[in-house]
Motif scaffolding. Structure first.
Motif, PDB file in Angstrom:
ATOM      1  N   PHE A 191       7.535  21.205 -12.058  1.00  0.00           N
ATOM      2  CA  PHE A 191       7.950  22.395 -11.278  1.00  0.00           C
ATOM      3  C   PHE A 191       8.478  23.276 -12.524  1.00  0.00           C
ATOM      4  O   PHE A 191       7.672  24.533 -12.664  1.00  0.00           O
ATOM      5  CB  PHE A 191       8.689  22.478 -10.166  1.00  0.00           C
ATOM      6  N   GLU A 192       9.497  22.933 -13.248  1.00  0.00           N
ATOM      7  CA  GLU A 192       9.839  23.638 -14.392  1.00  0.00           C
ATOM      8  C   GLU A 192       8.757  23.899 -15.277  1.00  0.00           C
ATOM      9  O   GLU A 192       8.719  24.960 -15.888  1.00  0.00           O
ATOM     10  CB  GLU A 192      11.024  22.970 -14.916  1.00  0.00           C
ATOM     11  N   ALA A 193       7.897  23.111 -15.486  1.00  0.00           N
ATOM     12  CA  ALA A 193       6.756  23.371 -16.638  1.00  0.00           C
ATOM     13  C   ALA A 193       5.884  24.549 -16.139  1.00  0.00           C
ATOM     14  O   ALA A 193       5.457  25.351 -16.729  1.00  0.00           O
ATOM     15  CB  ALA A 193       6.025  21.946 -16.909  1.00  0.00           C
ATOM     16  N   GLN A 194       5.610  24.327 -14.659  1.00  0.00           N
ATOM     17  CA  GLN A 194       4.839  25.276 -14.169  1.00  0.00           C
ATOM     18  C   GLN A 194       5.596  26.760 -14.174  1.00  0.00           C
ATOM     19  O   GLN A 194       4.869  27.638 -14.555  1.00  0.00           O
ATOM     20  CB  GLN A 194       4.688  24.974 -12.806  1.00  0.00           C
ATOM     21  N   GLN A 208      16.100  38.505 -15.111  1.00  0.00           N
ATOM     22  CA  GLN A 208      15.240  37.223 -15.294  1.00  0.00           C
ATOM     23  C   GLN A 208      16.273  36.200 -15.351  1.00  0.00           C
ATOM     24  O   GLN A 208      16.564  35.953 -16.272  1.00  0.00           O
ATOM     25  CB  GLN A 208      14.516  37.624 -16.541  1.00  0.00           C
ATOM     26  N   MET A 209      16.287  35.481 -14.372  1.00  0.00           N
ATOM     27  CA  MET A 209      16.961  34.151 -14.144  1.00  0.00           C
ATOM     28  C   MET A 209      16.019  32.871 -14.244  1.00  0.00           C
ATOM     29  O   MET A 209      15.063  33.093 -13.619  1.00  0.00           O
ATOM     30  CB  MET A 209      18.171  34.191 -12.746  1.00  0.00           C
ATOM     31  N   GLU A 210      16.497  31.967 -14.846  1.00  0.00           N
ATOM     32  CA  GLU A 210      15.664  30.787 -15.161  1.00  0.00           C
ATOM     33  C   GLU A 210      15.541  29.939 -13.721  1.00  0.00           C
ATOM     34  O   GLU A 210      14.382  29.534 -13.416  1.00  0.00           O
ATOM     35  CB  GLU A 210      16.408  29.796 -15.777  1.00  0.00           C
ATOM     36  N   GLU A 211      16.634  30.045 -12.718  1.00  0.00           N
ATOM     37  CA  GLU A 211      16.212  29.381 -11.520  1.00  0.00           C
ATOM     38  C   GLU A 211      17.400  30.292 -10.674  1.00  0.00           C
ATOM     39  O   GLU A 211      18.383  30.706 -11.108  1.00  0.00           O
ATOM     40  CB  GLU A 211      16.636  28.109 -11.431  1.00  0.00           C
ATOM     41  N   ALA A 238       5.681  24.170 -25.223  1.00  0.00           N
ATOM     42  CA  ALA A 238       5.401  22.961 -25.159  1.00  0.00           C
ATOM     43  C   ALA A 238       6.137  22.044 -24.122  1.00  0.00           C
ATOM     44  O   ALA A 238       7.315  22.433 -23.959  1.00  0.00           O
ATOM     45  CB  ALA A 238       5.316  22.160 -26.194  1.00  0.00           C
ATOM     46  N   ALA A 239       5.822  21.006 -23.442  1.00  0.00           N
ATOM     47  CA  ALA A 239       6.512  20.237 -22.601  1.00  0.00           C
ATOM     48  C   ALA A 239       6.895  18.790 -23.028  1.00  0.00           C
ATOM     49  O   ALA A 239       5.739  18.542 -23.904  1.00  0.00           O
ATOM     50  CB  ALA A 239       5.950  20.392 -21.286  1.00  0.00           C
ATOM     51  N   ALA A 240       7.437  18.082 -22.477  1.00  0.00           N
ATOM     52  CA  ALA A 240       7.804  16.595 -22.590  1.00  0.00           C
ATOM     53  C   ALA A 240       7.165  15.870 -21.661  1.00  0.00           C
ATOM     54  O   ALA A 240       7.264  16.276 -20.417  1.00  0.00           O
ATOM     55  CB  ALA A 240       8.976  16.130 -23.099  1.00  0.00           C
ATOM     56  N   PRO A 241       6.794  14.599 -21.616  1.00  0.00           N
ATOM     57  CA  PRO A 241       6.166  13.570 -20.634  1.00  0.00           C
ATOM     58  C   PRO A 241       7.216  13.864 -19.359  1.00  0.00           C
ATOM     59  O   PRO A 241       6.914  13.605 -18.057  1.00  0.00           O
ATOM     60  CB  PRO A 241       5.814  12.519 -21.005  1.00  0.00           C
ATOM     61  N   ASP A 242       8.485  13.810 -19.731  1.00  0.00           N
ATOM     62  CA  ASP A 242       9.433  13.575 -18.666  1.00  0.00           C
ATOM     63  C   ASP A 242      10.104  14.910 -18.325  1.00  0.00           C
ATOM     64  O   ASP A 242      10.901  14.591 -17.186  1.00  0.00           O
ATOM     65  CB  ASP A 242      10.689  12.662 -19.375  1.00  0.00           C
ATOM     66  N   ASP A 243       9.559  15.792 -18.738  1.00  0.00           N
ATOM     67  CA  ASP A 243       9.792  17.239 -17.799  1.00  0.00           C
ATOM     68  C   ASP A 243       9.408  17.280 -16.561  1.00  0.00           C
ATOM     69  O   ASP A 243       8.265  16.745 -16.301  1.00  0.00           O
ATOM     70  CB  ASP A 243       9.210  18.122 -18.827  1.00  0.00           C
ATOM     71  N   LEU A 244      10.127  18.077 -15.635  1.00  0.00           N
ATOM     72  CA  LEU A 244       9.737  18.043 -14.353  1.00  0.00           C
ATOM     73  C   LEU A 244       8.273  18.931 -14.104  1.00  0.00           C
ATOM     74  O   LEU A 244       8.589  20.146 -14.800  1.00  0.00           O
ATOM     75  CB  LEU A 244      11.043  18.986 -13.477  1.00  0.00           C
ATOM     76  N   LEU A 286       6.305  19.606  -5.183  1.00  0.00           N
ATOM     77  CA  LEU A 286       6.606  18.949  -6.635  1.00  0.00           C
ATOM     78  C   LEU A 286       7.535  18.525  -6.988  1.00  0.00           C
ATOM     79  O   LEU A 286       7.777  17.793  -8.015  1.00  0.00           O
ATOM     80  CB  LEU A 286       5.978  20.100  -7.584  1.00  0.00           C
ATOM     81  N   ARG A 287       8.738  18.523  -6.094  1.00  0.00           N
ATOM     82  CA  ARG A 287      10.062  17.936  -6.494  1.00  0.00           C
ATOM     83  C   ARG A 287       9.991  16.345  -6.889  1.00  0.00           C
ATOM     84  O   ARG A 287       9.417  15.643  -6.263  1.00  0.00           O
ATOM     85  CB  ARG A 287      10.917  17.849  -5.263  1.00  0.00           C
TER      86      ARG A 287
END
Length: 373
Positions: free
Chosen positions: A326-329, A88-91, A318-324, A239-240
């Motif tokens: 695609f990463e949030a998805q 399970q890799m993050e990316e 949770a996410a921050a407004p400046d998070d990407l 989404l980039r």
């Protein structure tokens, strides 16, 4: 991955075994005990051979994982399943050279194990390599003297199988990395997906014509795996550069810990929202998340008058407004949630990101070549 038991930890990577892993051990015991006529001794041989094979599978996955860590890619865990192992890799790095080294590391580990076993065989004057007819014959005989040869051939086969140029095998990633040296990453992925699905079609046709439905199932697995990889890269490309704050719902309905579930039911029926951030009464500081599943379980267990604070989630992504975006998805998919609160630096609620928000952003961006300004 749920239903998994942690075995040990290496370089910060948890190695786990899924509870369904016991199925392959049961199959091995039955296969070697019943089909060979060796009884419990054959069953023991089958279990030991399978466990030793999965030691090689674990080392294969560690090969990928340790190489990924070398390039700064976080690896959450390795899970052993009846059909193999999953890292399970993050990316996956988009730099071709890095992806190539990560992908090839697993098969190289298997080839190294096979070479080591051949060397051990030479020292012990035991055969570590056998011909294909001898291999077929050995599969019908629980012979401990043939264990070395069995493991050698199994590692060679595991390495070669994973080098087939089709996702989700390592060979698909190797092919994409090589193509990406000369073309755009997204186009390289699409080409690798087409190659993989073409091979899957031919494999499935061969299996169907020959009555070998195991090959058909493998072909379906490869076809779906290739399609999933292609879709993920396409979504990432679309989404980039888009931030969570550009796609989130900015003024979601919220509830407090003191609200009864009856109020949540009213909000659910009168709005299109299904998951609700829980905030403090006196300000908008986020303290919890009430999902639709939480609400339904709370209604069944405690009724309409139960307070939100009794059934809400206190640990949630949770996410921050400046998070990407695609990463949030990817985080939402990994954590299996439909909605994720968006908070600012002070911990106050800034919005709510839902799966519908992401899908809408994807559809709009796909239709607009210039994207969002």
């Amino acid at each position: 991955m749920s239903w998994s038991i942690k075995l040990f930890r290496v370089k910060g990577i948890d190695v786990k075994v899924h509870l369904t892993f016991v199925l392959i051990l049961i199959w091995a015991a039955y296969r070697w005990g019943s089909d060979t006529g060796a009884g419990w001794q054959g069953a023991l041989f089958g279990v030991v051979a399978t466990l030793l094979l999965f030691v090689a599978v674990t080392l294969h996955e560690l090969g990928h994982s340790l190489q990924a860590i070398k390039y700064g890619v976080p690896v959450r865990d390795i899970t052993l399943l009846p059909l193999g192992g999953v890292s399970q890799m993050e990316e996956i790095p988009e730099k071709p050279g890095q992806e190539l080294r990560i992908a090839i590391a697993g098969p190289l580990v298997n080839f190294a194990i096979a070479a080591l076993l051949i060397a051990v065989g030479a020292v012990l004057q035991a055969r570590a390599l056998i011909t294909l007819p001898e291999l077929v014959q050995s599969l019908g005989d629980a012979n401990w003297a043939g264990m070395l040869a069995y493991l050698t051939i199994a590692n060679l086969a595991l390495g070669l199988f994973n080098l087939i140029p089709a996702f989700p095998m390592d060979g698909g990633r190797v092919l994409r990395a090589l193509l990406a040296l000369r073309m755009d990453y997204t186009k390289a992925t699409a080409t690798a997906v087409a190659v993989g699905q073409g091979l899957a079609f031919l494999l499935g046709l061969w299996g169907f014509m020959g009555g070998d439905f195991t090959l058909v199932l493998i072909a379906i697995f490869v076809w779906m795996g290739a399609g999933q990889e292609g879709k993920q890269v396409e979504v990432k490309s679309v989404l980039r550069g888009i931030k969570v704050g550009q796609a989130m719902t900015r003024q979601p309905q919220t509830v407090s810990i003191y609200d009864p579930l009856s109020r949540v039911v009213e909000l659910t029926l009168s709005t299109s929202q299904a998951d609700f951030p829980v905030t403090e009464v006196e300000n908008s500081r986020l303290v919890g998340l009430l999902t639709q599943d939480d609400m339904l379980k709370g209604l069944q267990a405690h009724g309409m008058d139960a307070r939100v604070g009794r059934v809400m989630e206190t640990k949630f992504p949770a996410a921050a407004p400046d998070d990407l975006l695609f990463e949030a998805q990817q985080r939402m998919a990994r954590d299996r949630v439909r909605a994720m609160p968006v908070v600012d630096a002070s911990g106050h609620l800034a919005g709510l990101l839902t799966a519908e928000d992401i899908n809408e952003a994807y559809r709009l961006l796909s239709a607009s070549p210039k994207g969002w300004g």
